[in-house]
Scaffold this motif. Structure first.
Motif, PDB file in Angstrom:
ATOM      1  N   HIS A  97       0.862  -1.171   0.000  1.00  0.00           N
ATOM      2  CA  HIS A  97       0.000   0.000   0.000  1.00  0.00           C
ATOM      3  C   HIS A  97       0.906   1.232   0.000  1.00  0.00           C
ATOM      4  CE1 HIS A  97      -3.737  -2.201   0.686  1.00  0.00           C
ATOM      5  NE2 HIS A  97      -2.993  -3.027   1.401  1.00  0.00           N
ATOM      6  N   PRO A  98       0.394   2.405  -0.375  1.00  0.00           N
ATOM      7  CA  PRO A  98       1.242   3.605  -0.380  1.00  0.00           C
ATOM      8  C   PRO A  98       1.966   3.793   0.951  1.00  0.00           C
ATOM      9  CG  PRO A  98      -0.836   4.080  -1.457  1.00  0.00           C
ATOM     10  CD  PRO A  98      -0.966   2.701  -0.856  1.00  0.00           C
ATOM     11  N   GLY A  99       3.260   4.099   0.850  1.00  0.00           N
ATOM     12  CA  GLY A  99       4.092   4.299   2.028  1.00  0.00           C
ATOM     13  C   GLY A  99       4.775   3.032   2.521  1.00  0.00           C
ATOM     14  N   GLN A 100       4.505   1.883   1.911  1.00  0.00           N
ATOM     15  CA  GLN A 100       5.119   0.626   2.316  1.00  0.00           C
ATOM     16  C   GLN A 100       6.197   0.201   1.325  1.00  0.00           C
ATOM     17  OE1 GLN A 100       1.656  -1.989   2.511  1.00  0.00           O
ATOM     18  NE2 GLN A 100       1.593  -1.753   4.741  1.00  0.00           N
ATOM     19  N   TRP A 101       7.103  -0.655   1.824  1.00  0.00           N
ATOM     20  CA  TRP A 101       8.124  -1.208   0.937  1.00  0.00           C
ATOM     21  C   TRP A 101       8.460  -2.629   1.365  1.00  0.00           C
ATOM     22  CZ3 TRP A 101      13.377  -2.251   2.253  1.00  0.00           C
ATOM     23  CH2 TRP A 101      13.780  -1.821   3.513  1.00  0.00           C
ATOM     24  N   CYS A 102       9.059  -3.381   0.425  1.00  0.00           N
ATOM     25  CA  CYS A 102       9.460  -4.757   0.707  1.00  0.00           C
ATOM     26  C   CYS A 102      10.851  -4.999   0.130  1.00  0.00           C
ATOM     27  CB  CYS A 102       8.454  -5.749   0.140  1.00  0.00           C
ATOM     28  SG  CYS A 102       8.377  -5.796  -1.659  1.00  0.00           S
ATOM     29  N   ARG A 103      11.432  -6.127   0.523  1.00  0.00           N
ATOM     30  CA  ARG A 103      12.775  -6.496   0.057  1.00  0.00           C
ATOM     31  C   ARG A 103      12.736  -7.931  -0.472  1.00  0.00           C
ATOM     32  NH1 ARG A 103      16.761  -5.111   4.317  1.00  0.00           N
ATOM     33  NH2 ARG A 103      16.850  -3.179   3.149  1.00  0.00           N
ATOM     34  N   LEU A 104      13.312  -8.114  -1.672  1.00  0.00           N
ATOM     35  CA  LEU A 104      13.489  -9.432  -2.262  1.00  0.00           C
ATOM     36  C   LEU A 104      14.987  -9.653  -2.441  1.00  0.00           C
ATOM     37  CD1 LEU A 104      10.842  -9.201  -5.130  1.00  0.00           C
ATOM     38  CD2 LEU A 104      10.518 -10.147  -2.849  1.00  0.00           C
ATOM     39  N   VAL A 105      15.470 -10.837  -2.082  1.00  0.00           N
ATOM     40  CA  VAL A 105      16.890 -11.154  -2.185  1.00  0.00           C
ATOM     41  C   VAL A 105      17.023 -12.440  -3.000  1.00  0.00           C
ATOM     42  CG1 VAL A 105      19.010 -11.616  -0.889  1.00  0.00           C
ATOM     43  CG2 VAL A 105      17.236 -10.171   0.118  1.00  0.00           C
ATOM     44  N   HIS A 106      17.954 -12.435  -3.969  1.00  0.00           N
ATOM     45  CA  HIS A 106      18.213 -13.655  -4.742  1.00  0.00           C
ATOM     46  C   HIS A 106      19.663 -13.671  -5.199  1.00  0.00           C
ATOM     47  CE1 HIS A 106      18.086 -11.724  -8.758  1.00  0.00           C
ATOM     48  NE2 HIS A 106      17.124 -10.978  -8.252  1.00  0.00           N
ATOM     49  N   ASN A 107      20.119 -14.818  -5.674  1.00  0.00           N
ATOM     50  CA  ASN A 107      21.482 -14.956  -6.161  1.00  0.00           C
ATOM     51  C   ASN A 107      21.498 -15.881  -7.367  1.00  0.00           C
ATOM     52  OD1 ASN A 107      21.061 -17.435  -4.955  1.00  0.00           O
ATOM     53  ND2 ASN A 107      22.816 -17.331  -3.590  1.00  0.00           N
ATOM     54  N   GLY A 108      22.676 -16.014  -7.978  1.00  0.00           N
ATOM     55  CA  GLY A 108      22.793 -16.896  -9.128  1.00  0.00           C
ATOM     56  C   GLY A 108      24.240 -17.155  -9.489  1.00  0.00           C
ATOM     57  N   ARG A 109      24.428 -18.241 -10.241  1.00  0.00           N
ATOM     58  CA  ARG A 109      25.750 -18.624 -10.730  1.00  0.00           C
ATOM     59  C   ARG A 109      25.672 -18.690 -12.248  1.00  0.00           C
ATOM     60  NH1 ARG A 109      25.877 -23.671  -8.723  1.00  0.00           N
ATOM     61  NH2 ARG A 109      25.185 -24.531 -10.697  1.00  0.00           N
ATOM     62  N   HIS A 110      26.677 -18.111 -12.917  1.00  0.00           N
ATOM     63  CA  HIS A 110      26.699 -18.044 -14.377  1.00  0.00           C
ATOM     64  C   HIS A 110      28.000 -18.646 -14.894  1.00  0.00           C
ATOM     65  CE1 HIS A 110      23.385 -15.092 -14.232  1.00  0.00           C
ATOM     66  NE2 HIS A 110      24.014 -14.632 -13.175  1.00  0.00           N
ATOM     67  N   GLY A 111      27.918 -19.378 -16.012  1.00  0.00           N
ATOM     68  CA  GLY A 111      29.119 -19.861 -16.679  1.00  0.00           C
ATOM     69  C   GLY A 111      29.816 -18.690 -17.352  1.00  0.00           C
ATOM     70  N   LEU A 112      31.144 -18.566 -17.120  1.00  0.00           N
ATOM     71  CA  LEU A 112      31.886 -17.435 -17.667  1.00  0.00           C
ATOM     72  C   LEU A 112      33.270 -17.906 -18.088  1.00  0.00           C
ATOM     73  CD1 LEU A 112      32.115 -14.300 -18.066  1.00  0.00           C
ATOM     74  CD2 LEU A 112      33.019 -14.221 -15.743  1.00  0.00           C
ATOM     75  N   ASP A 113      33.484 -18.043 -19.393  1.00  0.00           N
ATOM     76  CA  ASP A 113      34.801 -18.351 -19.933  1.00  0.00           C
ATOM     77  C   ASP A 113      35.476 -19.500 -19.173  1.00  0.00           C
ATOM     78  OD1 ASP A 113      36.835 -18.012 -21.781  1.00  0.00           O
ATOM     79  OD2 ASP A 113      37.871 -16.516 -20.544  1.00  0.00           O
ATOM     80  N   ARG A 114      34.820 -20.632 -19.114  1.00  0.00           N
ATOM     81  CA  ARG A 114      35.304 -21.863 -18.467  1.00  0.00           C
ATOM     82  C   ARG A 114      35.485 -21.760 -16.952  1.00  0.00           C
ATOM     83  NH1 ARG A 114      39.855 -23.457 -22.697  1.00  0.00           N
ATOM     84  NH2 ARG A 114      39.542 -21.335 -23.354  1.00  0.00           N
ATOM     85  N   THR A 115      34.806 -20.813 -16.352  1.00  0.00           N
ATOM     86  CA  THR A 115      34.791 -20.690 -14.891  1.00  0.00           C
ATOM     87  C   THR A 115      33.405 -20.196 -14.482  1.00  0.00           C
ATOM     88  OG1 THR A 115      35.984 -19.818 -12.978  1.00  0.00           O
ATOM     89  CG2 THR A 115      35.693 -18.318 -14.856  1.00  0.00           C
ATOM     90  N   TRP A 116      33.231 -19.886 -13.226  1.00  0.00           N
ATOM     91  CA  TRP A 116      31.940 -19.419 -12.738  1.00  0.00           C
ATOM     92  C   TRP A 116      32.018 -17.954 -12.330  1.00  0.00           C
ATOM     93  CZ3 TRP A 116      28.076 -22.342 -13.873  1.00  0.00           C
ATOM     94  CH2 TRP A 116      28.190 -23.730 -13.858  1.00  0.00           C
ATOM     95  N   ALA A 117      30.921 -17.260 -12.558  1.00  0.00           N
ATOM     96  CA  ALA A 117      30.725 -15.904 -12.035  1.00  0.00           C
ATOM     97  C   ALA A 117      29.489 -15.972 -11.147  1.00  0.00           C
ATOM     98  CB  ALA A 117      30.520 -14.914 -13.172  1.00  0.00           C
ATOM     99  N   TYR A 118      29.480 -15.168 -10.100  1.00  0.00           N
ATOM    100  CA  TYR A 118      28.409 -15.211  -9.111  1.00  0.00           C
ATOM    101  C   TYR A 118      27.777 -13.831  -8.973  1.00  0.00           C
ATOM    102  CZ  TYR A 118      31.057 -19.392  -8.033  1.00  0.00           C
ATOM    103  OH  TYR A 118      31.717 -20.579  -8.131  1.00  0.00           O
ATOM    104  N   GLU A 119      26.523 -13.838  -8.562  1.00  0.00           N
ATOM    105  CA  GLU A 119      25.777 -12.589  -8.434  1.00  0.00           C
ATOM    106  C   GLU A 119      24.817 -12.699  -7.259  1.00  0.00           C
ATOM    107  OE1 GLU A 119      24.610 -10.623 -12.216  1.00  0.00           O
ATOM    108  OE2 GLU A 119      22.588 -11.054 -11.472  1.00  0.00           O
TER     109      GLU A 119
END
Length: 166
Positions: A112-134
């Motif tokens: 509702h107006p004046g309210q806020w929320c937080r969403l948190v997520h992560n991920g792993r990506h293939g990057l030039d024969r290694t992993w990148a993370y976010e």
């Protein structure tokens, strides 16, 4: 639609920062920042994007984007917003751009107006024969929004969609 503000804080790293001093810097990135001083007009959707990259020592770089609900998925992957009468429906929606592993979509949060929320997520990506993370923190508010709103108050709800990134 009322004013909507999204703050997307994205931290990116490789195996170089999985432990030691790099991990300490990475883990010190914030879950909220002050919003830019620019005033949001009624009916606007503003995205305050802040990136913390390993290659820059996790120093923040920020952008401010004005977009609409239809184009939001291009600016903030994984976030679905729907304007409803007097409220905003907020939901995490996983897709391949967010990285592995696959996970289920989140339950909707109604703001509702004046309210806020937080969403948190992560991920792993293939990057030039290694992993990148976010790791991503999304703070979403239905206006009006004070520049320090995400720092001075608690979210209505926090949803954590993080998974183990082996």
């Amino acid at each position: 639609m009322s004013t909507v503000v999204v703050q997307a804080l994205v931290t990116r790293w490789t195996k170089e920062s999985r432990g030691g001093p790099g991990a300490a810097l990475r883990n010190a990135t914030p879950t909220a920042l002050s919003l830019p001083a620019e005033q949001t007009r009624a009916g606007e959707l503003r995205v305050h994007g802040v990136a913390f990259e390993e290659r820059t020592g996790f120093e923040p770089t920020s952008t401010l984007t004005v977009c609409n609900l239809i184009d939001l998925h291009r600016v903030v992957p994984g976030l679905e917003l729907r304007a409803e009468v007097g409220t905003l429906r907020v939901r995490f929606v996983w897709n391949y751009f967010l990285g592995a592993p696959r996970r289920s979509h989140g339950r909707a949060i109604r703001l509702h107006p004046g309210q806020w929320c937080r969403l948190v997520h992560n991920g792993r990506h293939g990057l030039d024969r290694t992993w990148a993370y976010e790791s991503t923190v999304l703070n979403v508010a239905l206006g009006p929004v004070d520049p320090s709103a995400f720092l001075d108050s608690e979210p209505l709800e926090t949803q954590d969609h993080r998974e183990a990134l082996w």
